[in-house]
Scaffold this active site. Structure first.
Site, PDB file in Angstrom:
ATOM      1  N   GLU A 258     -61.463  75.041 -28.470  1.00 59.19           N
ATOM      2  CA  GLU A 258     -62.246  75.098 -27.232  1.00 59.19           C
ATOM      3  C   GLU A 258     -63.181  73.909 -27.268  1.00 59.19           C
ATOM      4  OE1 GLU A 258     -61.702  77.226 -24.957  1.00 59.19           O
ATOM      5  OE2 GLU A 258     -60.595  78.817 -25.966  1.00 59.19           O
ATOM      6  N   CYS A 297     -70.583  75.525 -22.147  1.00 60.77           N
ATOM      7  CA  CYS A 297     -69.354  74.736 -22.020  1.00 60.77           C
ATOM      8  C   CYS A 297     -68.734  74.932 -20.646  1.00 60.77           C
ATOM      9  CB  CYS A 297     -68.368  75.160 -23.099  1.00 60.77           C
ATOM     10  SG  CYS A 297     -68.128  76.941 -23.119  1.00 60.77           S
TER      11      CYS A 297
HETATM   12  P1  NAP Z   1     -69.627  69.750 -32.806  1.00 59.07           P
HETATM   13  O1  NAP Z   1     -70.587  68.730 -33.257  1.00 59.07           O
HETATM   14  O2  NAP Z   1     -68.216  69.366 -32.614  1.00 59.07           O
HETATM   15  O3  NAP Z   1     -69.760  70.942 -33.858  1.00 59.07           O
HETATM   16  C1  NAP Z   1     -69.041  72.119 -33.710  1.00 59.07           C
HETATM   17  C2  NAP Z   1     -68.844  72.763 -35.060  1.00 59.07           C
HETATM   18  O4  NAP Z   1     -67.996  71.943 -35.875  1.00 59.07           O
HETATM   19  C3  NAP Z   1     -70.130  72.948 -35.850  1.00 59.07           C
HETATM   20  O5  NAP Z   1     -70.064  74.165 -36.561  1.00 59.07           O
HETATM   21  C4  NAP Z   1     -70.091  71.775 -36.814  1.00 59.07           C
HETATM   22  O6  NAP Z   1     -70.848  71.990 -37.978  1.00 59.07           O
HETATM   23  C5  NAP Z   1     -68.620  71.698 -37.132  1.00 59.07           C
HETATM   24  N1  NAP Z   1     -68.151  70.418 -37.628  1.00 59.07           N
HETATM   25  C6  NAP Z   1     -68.704  69.196 -37.467  1.00 59.07           C
HETATM   26  N2  NAP Z   1     -67.941  68.263 -38.069  1.00 59.07           N
HETATM   27  C7  NAP Z   1     -66.886  68.912 -38.627  1.00 59.07           C
HETATM   28  C8  NAP Z   1     -65.755  68.502 -39.394  1.00 59.07           C
HETATM   29  N3  NAP Z   1     -65.542  67.223 -39.699  1.00 59.07           N
HETATM   30  N4  NAP Z   1     -64.883  69.438 -39.813  1.00 59.07           N
HETATM   31  C9  NAP Z   1     -65.060  70.749 -39.498  1.00 59.07           C
HETATM   32  N5  NAP Z   1     -66.116  71.186 -38.785  1.00 59.07           N
HETATM   33  C10 NAP Z   1     -67.013  70.282 -38.341  1.00 59.07           C
HETATM   34  O7  NAP Z   1     -70.075  70.423 -31.440  1.00 59.07           O
HETATM   35  P2  NAP Z   1     -71.510  70.955 -31.044  1.00 59.07           P
HETATM   36  O8  NAP Z   1     -72.342  69.746 -30.824  1.00 59.07           O
HETATM   37  O9  NAP Z   1     -71.992  72.002 -31.971  1.00 59.07           O
HETATM   38  O10 NAP Z   1     -71.199  71.702 -29.677  1.00 59.07           O
HETATM   39  C11 NAP Z   1     -71.325  71.119 -28.407  1.00 59.07           C
HETATM   40  C12 NAP Z   1     -69.970  70.921 -27.772  1.00 59.07           C
HETATM   41  O11 NAP Z   1     -69.222  72.128 -27.852  1.00 59.07           O
HETATM   42  C13 NAP Z   1     -70.061  70.596 -26.323  1.00 59.07           C
HETATM   43  O12 NAP Z   1     -69.300  69.458 -26.086  1.00 59.07           O
HETATM   44  C14 NAP Z   1     -69.450  71.785 -25.605  1.00 59.07           C
HETATM   45  O13 NAP Z   1     -68.757  71.469 -24.425  1.00 59.07           O
HETATM   46  C15 NAP Z   1     -68.543  72.342 -26.619  1.00 59.07           C
HETATM   47  N6  NAP Z   1     -68.403  73.778 -26.403  1.00 59.07           N
HETATM   48  C16 NAP Z   1     -67.218  74.256 -25.927  1.00 59.07           C
HETATM   49  C17 NAP Z   1     -67.063  75.617 -25.723  1.00 59.07           C
HETATM   50  C18 NAP Z   1     -65.766  76.193 -25.229  1.00 59.07           C
HETATM   51  O14 NAP Z   1     -65.610  77.416 -25.273  1.00 59.07           O
HETATM   52  N7  NAP Z   1     -64.849  75.402 -24.766  1.00 59.07           N
HETATM   53  C19 NAP Z   1     -68.116  76.482 -25.993  1.00 59.07           C
HETATM   54  C20 NAP Z   1     -69.306  75.954 -26.460  1.00 59.07           C
HETATM   55  C21 NAP Z   1     -69.430  74.593 -26.662  1.00 59.07           C
HETATM   56  P3  NAP Z   1     -72.360  71.422 -38.092  1.00 59.07           P
HETATM   57  O15 NAP Z   1     -73.136  72.093 -37.029  1.00 59.07           O
HETATM   58  O16 NAP Z   1     -72.768  71.841 -39.454  1.00 59.07           O
HETATM   59  O17 NAP Z   1     -72.268  69.955 -37.910  1.00 59.07           O
END
Ligand code: NAP
Length: 524
Positions: A258, A297
């Site tokens: 997602e 999101c």
């Molecule tokens: P993110 O930076 O991609 O982080 C998401 C998760 O992935 C966090 O738990 C993060 O851990 C982890 N992560 C980071 N690098 C990783 C790696 N190399 N390998 C495995 N896991 C890793 O996203 P975010 O900033 O938290 O969230 C915002 C984004 O999420 C927005 O773009 C939003 O649109 C999207 N979103 C989508 C939905 C949906 O249902 N489609 C829902 C909510 C949000 P850390 O926090 O420890 O870095």
């Protein structure tokens, strides 16, 4: 001051990570809250324990028994709700109303799966569809059936829904008999950790059925084996890393993504200014821009209106945005709290600057005062409405998701141009259409259905009934094609598919009868 280091629950016991860990902050006051670390944890042991102990014990239960456990989790979380609201205010900077979307939304989703699961009865197997004859003689037929995957479900979640993000995935997984390991986003991990702690302490689930690992994601994906699944919510960039990990690419670990999305709102071309339909669009856009400070999101990012209504829509939305008070969510006069962190604050400010290269500013609340919050310290951002009358020539407006209280109004000349422009989002979670013409709504959902996981139609007859453009309901599909990650979640019992394996038994009807004795049909 040295803050508490939150514990991880892995391999059936509470474990403290090594070192100082990472500090979580109050995004309004800037104060340090708690710390997280999983350094030194034996991840291999944690995953094996979940698979062997948690999975085996869960699969020994029937769907109805697992559903009863979900119901017990609902009770425990409901009893402890006050503490969750305090944590959300402190760590996510959200008002009570915005915290409810996450906290009560998560509990409601669990309760919905408890009810649906109870109806599956005391069975351990699901039948998929009817028997199909394989030849002329009806004695030899095929029956498709679903069995729980004998692996673990790893959830890597985003920062914006520390409660709902956990339970909307865990409810169908646990109901399916699949143990869960949750790795919350670090910035807001506290609420997830506390909820898991309460459920573990209540002794509801078998050991190993629910684990929480806070802090770094490093090494988690490396633990995945062939029958495990991974469900990721977050940015498209991290989604790409997950998708290309060897566990997914080489071991066929099932993967649900997602990711981000440029969701749209579309106003019927025949709308009159100030009509009910017009007002419904204005109200919904304002709600979507401001709930959780736009950190959803599913939030509306692009608003498509007929060119003749561009000015009137800009004025109507701006007039409502002007009334949005921003600041410390502990003050009841505040309607919108903060973004979750200083890092997000910087991302949103730089995102707005990028969008401004192609858009005019129709409203910007950031020159106003904050209530009980310091502009230098807090991660508060007021709503910003941008606009363009030439969306066809825009690029970044159709490409960059600014994860805050920001949206862009776009004028369209005719409905076919509007459809083309919406499609430039390259696949979104949801679009909403505002019209009192049922055939226009049907036509739009056909034209744009393949580009969206969900089409939400708002007409005057459902004005007080509809569930909201951005609210994800457990009975309806969540997820979007292409850029939105290509994932599918929820959708009622459809969610169980991800946690089961589909097989076909080709056999005599008497063998199929024997199979059916332990099974119940999966009817959506
Ligand atoms: P993110 O930076 O991609 O982080 C998401 C998760 O992935 C966090 O738990 C993060 O851990 C982890 N992560 C980071 N690098 C990783 C790696 N190399 N390998 C495995 N896991 C890793 O996203 P975010 O900033 O938290 O969230 C915002 C984004 O999420 C927005 O773009 C939003 O649109 C999207 N979103 C989508 C939905 C949906 O249902 N489609 C829902 C909510 C949000 P850390 O926090 O420890 O870095």
């Amino acid at each position: 001051m040295n803050t508490e280091l939150l514990q991880n629950f892995a391999a059936g016991r509470w474990q403290t990570g090594a070192g100082e860990g990472t500090t979580l902050f109050d995004p309004v006051l800037g104060t340090a809250l708690v710390r997280v670390s999983n350094a030194g944890l034996d991840l291999k042991e944690a995953f094996e324990f979940a698979r062997l102990q948690g999975g085996t014990a869960l699969r020994a239960l029937t769907y109805k028994q697992r559903a009863a456990k979900l119901e017990e989790i609902v009770s425990v979380l409901s009893e402890n709700k006050a503490a969750y609201y305090d944590i959300a205010t402190a760590n996510s900077g959200t008002t009570t109303r915005d915290s409810a979307v996450d906290i009560d939304g998560g509990i409601f989703t669990l309760a919905t799966y408890a009810k649906m699961g109870a109806k599956l009865g005391d069975h351990t197997l699901l039948l998929d569809g009817e028997r199909i004859r394989m030849g002329k003689d009806p004695l030899f037929q095929t029956q498709h059936f679903l069995t729980s995957t004998p692996g673990v479900a790893l959830f890597i979640n985003a920062f914006n829904f520390p409660s709902w993000g956990l339970w909307e995935k865990a409810a169908p997984a646990l109901l399916s008999g699949v143990p869960v390991i949750i790795k919350p986003a670090t910035a807001t991990a506290w609420l997830t950790q506390r909820m898991v702690q309460d459920v573990v302490n209540a002794n509801i689930l078998p050991l190993g059925a629910l684990s929480v690992i806070c802090g770094s994601s490093s090494g988690l994906m490396d633990q995945l084996e062939a029958f495990d699944v991974v469900s990721f919510t977050g940015s498209a960039d991290t989604g790409r890393i997950i998708r290309s990990h060897p566990a997914v690419a080489e071991k066929s670990v099932r993967c649900n993504i997602e990711a981000d999305s440029l969701n749209s709102a579309l106003l019927d071309p025949n709308t009159q200014v100030d009509s009910d339909v017009f007002q419904l669009l204005v109200a919904e856009v304002v709600r979507e821009m401001t709930v959780k400070s736009g950190q959803k999101c599913t939030a509306i990012r692009r608003i498509f209106v007929p060119a003749t209504l561009y000015q009137a829509t800009a004025e109507a939305i701006s007039a409502k945005l002007k009334k949005i008070t921003v600041g410390n969510p502990r003050n009841e006069a505040v309607r919108m709290g903060a973004l979750v962190s200083q890092e997000q604050h910087q991302h949103v400010l730089s995102g707005i600057a990028t969008l401004k290269q192609e858009a005019e500013v129709l409203f910007d609340g950031n020159s106003g005062e904050l209530i009980e919050a310091d502009k230098q310290i807090s991660a508060c951002v007021a709503p910003v409405l941008l606009g363009t009358q030439t969306p066809e020539s825009a690029h970044v407006l159709h490409d960059i998701e600014v994860f805050g209280p920001v949206a862009t109004l776009m004028a369209y000349q005719d409905i076919h141009q509007a459809y083309r422009l919406i499609q430039r989002g390259m696949g979104s979670l949801v679009m909403s259409v505002y019209s009192d013409d049922p055939s226009f709504i049907a036509q739009t959902s056909v034209a744009l259905g393949a580009h969206h996981g969900r089409v939400h139609a708002i007409s005057p007859d459902v004005a007080s009934l509809h569930t909201g453009h951005g609210n994800v309901m457990p009975m309806s599909l969540h997820g979007g094609p292409a850029r939105a990650g290509g994932g599918e979640e929820l959708g009622g019992l459809r969610a169980l598919n991800f946690y089961h394996r589909r097989s076909a038994l080709q056999a005599s009807t008497s063998a199929l009868d024997a199979l059916a004795q332990t099974a119940t049909p999966l009817i959506y």
